[in-house]
Design an enzyme around this catalytic site. Structure first.
Site, PDB file in Angstrom:
ATOM      1  N   GLY A   1       0.833  -1.203   0.000  1.00  0.00           N
ATOM      2  CA  GLY A   1       0.000   0.000   0.000  1.00  0.00           C
ATOM      3  C   GLY A   1       0.861   1.242   0.000  1.00  0.00           C
ATOM      4  O   GLY A   1       2.042   1.192  -0.343  1.00  0.00           O
ATOM      5  N   ASN A   2       0.285   2.389   0.342  1.00  0.00           N
ATOM      6  CA  ASN A   2       1.079   3.620   0.468  1.00  0.00           C
ATOM      7  C   ASN A   2       0.448   4.520   1.514  1.00  0.00           C
ATOM      8  O   ASN A   2      -0.569   4.172   2.117  1.00  0.00           O
ATOM      9  CB  ASN A   2       1.214   4.313  -0.899  1.00  0.00           C
ATOM     10  N   ARG A   3       1.044   5.690   1.734  1.00  0.00           N
ATOM     11  CA  ARG A   3       0.651   6.536   2.865  1.00  0.00           C
ATOM     12  C   ARG A   3      -0.529   7.460   2.600  1.00  0.00           C
ATOM     13  O   ARG A   3      -0.847   8.300   3.421  1.00  0.00           O
ATOM     14  CB  ARG A   3       1.837   7.402   3.289  1.00  0.00           C
TER      15      ARG A   3
END
Ligand code: PMT
Length: 406
Positions: free
Chosen positions: A211-213
């Site tokens: 995923g990412n932030r």
């Protein structure tokens, strides 16, 4: 928009304490220039920064500074004043006033008027950057927003103290423009806006993912601003924990391929597509059916490239106005301009990410780039930036048509 959306509007201007109170004098003059009838109420702290006489001269009305002023009450009682107001604007709004408004405390004239009046309320915050960033202030602001209180600003930049960051009062002309935008005609009325927001999650196995932030805040702010500007808004959201903005249709997805399908389904019906989602560029080539176990050796994951959603939309023959984002950690503008060209977008909003900026923050700073043009949007909360971004998109759409649908 008519030239004078505030003409003949009865505005109660509340001024609270803080060094920015001096700007409220110019704001009073500008509101009157915009055709509004203005009455000013000062909090006790505001009178320490600017005297009532200044506002009396500029507004053409006696100024109220307390609940217990018998002569003023005899001339116009505070309940009458609350009924007189068609709009209430508090500028500057200190952290203290915002807190009292959020909790319904009515311990002075200004907060009493806010509770007693049915007029729409707008606040323009001004305070030290750490006070603005404090969780208590942010929770109070969120509470006000959830009650449809308009929050104008704050702006970023140098403060009275030797510090720089969000917390500055917007300039008086920006506050007048913000108020006019809220109460004037809605520039996106009749248009359909599609927004993508949040991260994508690419599953590795039933319990792990890549995923990412991205928190979704930027995209959700764009969806909210588009709805506030009159558009019919469809929001395709990756996995985030944010409430759906009022009046917005939301579709939740998990991974890039689902986001692509949801977006493509909407594209034929939309006039503007804003791709604010942080779409994963890669996904695991295979999703394991069961939780991967440790083997004592290095684990190699094979990754496959995901579809580029915004580029696919921009490559269509019949396409909406396409605005993308560029999240970069270095050479931000150059990389964003190359993405604008490579992906065939009408506009790109470049932001620096990493080290607490861009992703998962309440505010942001954007450079808008389009063919032959550029606009720098200073640090501000994401909703204020979203409104500015949409204004730029509306202005570019209004220009003679390129390939996008008009
Ligand atoms: O969600 P927040 O916490 O509020 O953070 C906001 C943000 C930093 C996520 C947002 O402002 C932002 O920059 N969004 C785009 C993030 C991104 O993926 O940027 P990029 O430079 O990798 O991609 C460029 C553009 O292509 C973007 O419009 C992206 O949506 C799009 N893209 C990217 C990859 C892909 N496979 N498909 C795409 O459509």
């Amino acid at each position: 928009m008519t030239s004078q959306p505030l003409a003949n509007l009865r505005i109660l201007l509340g001024v609270s304490g803080g060094i920015a109170a001096y700007k409220a004098a110019e704001l009073t003059r500008r509101l009157r220039d915009a055709g509004a009838d203005v009455q000013v109420v000062l909090t006790a702290n505001a009178t320490r920064f600017v005297g009532p006489l200044t506002f009396q001269a500029l507004s053409g009305h006696p100024v109220r500074a307390g609940l217990w002023d018998e002569a003023a009450e005899a001339a116009m009682g505070h309940i009458e004043l609350a009924r007189w107001a068609q709009r209430i604007l508090i500028a500057p709004a200190s952290a203290d006033v915002i807190a009292r408004l959020a909790h319904g405390i009515a311990d002075d004239l200004l907060t009493t008027l806010c509770l007693a009046s049915a007029a729409p309320l707008a606040v323009a915050p001004a305070m030290n950057l750490r006070m603005w960033a404090h969780a208590a202030t942010q929770a109070n602001v969120a509470m006000l927003r959830s009650r449809d209180v308009a929050v104008l600003g704050p702006a970023g930049g140098p403060m009275a103290e030797p510090e720089s960051g969000p917390g500055r009062l917007l300039e008086p002309h920006q506050i007048v423009a913000g108020l006019a935008a809220l109460h004037g005609p809605k520039p996106l009325t009749g248009l359909r806006v599609l927004v993508s927001a949040g991260p994508t999650c690419e599953d590795i196995d039933p319990v792990r993912f890549i995923g990412n932030r991205s928190s979704g805040r930027m995209g959700f702010a764009i969806a909210r601003a588009a709805a506030e500007q009159g558009a019919a808004v469809h929001l395709v959201a990756g996995p985030v924990h944010l409430p759906t903005p009022a009046g917005v249709v939301r579709e939740d997805v998990r991974n890039a391929r689902q986001m692509r399908d949801a977006v493509m389904q909407q594209i034929p019906q939309c006039d503007i597509f804003v791709a604010a989602a942080a779409v994963g560029d890669y996904r695991p080539a295979e999703v394991a059916a069961h939780k991967l176990k440790k083997t004592g050796k290095a684990l190699v994951l094979e990754l496959t490239e995901n579809p580029d959603i915004v580029a696919e939309v921009a490559a269509r023959k019949k396409k909406p106005f396409v605005a993308g984002f560029a999240a970069e950690t270095e050479r931000v503008e150059a990389r964003a301009r190359s993405k604008l060209e490579r992906k065939g977008l009408d506009l790109i909003a470049a932001n620096r990410v990493g080290n607490g900026t861009g992703f998962d923050a309440e505010d942001n700073e954007l450079t808008l780039l389009w063919s032959g043009g550029k606009e720098q949007l200073q640090r501000a909360d994401k909703l204020a930036l979203a409104h500015r971004l949409l204004e730029r998109i509306a202005a570019l759409r209004a220009k003679p048509a390129k390939a996008h649908r008009q």
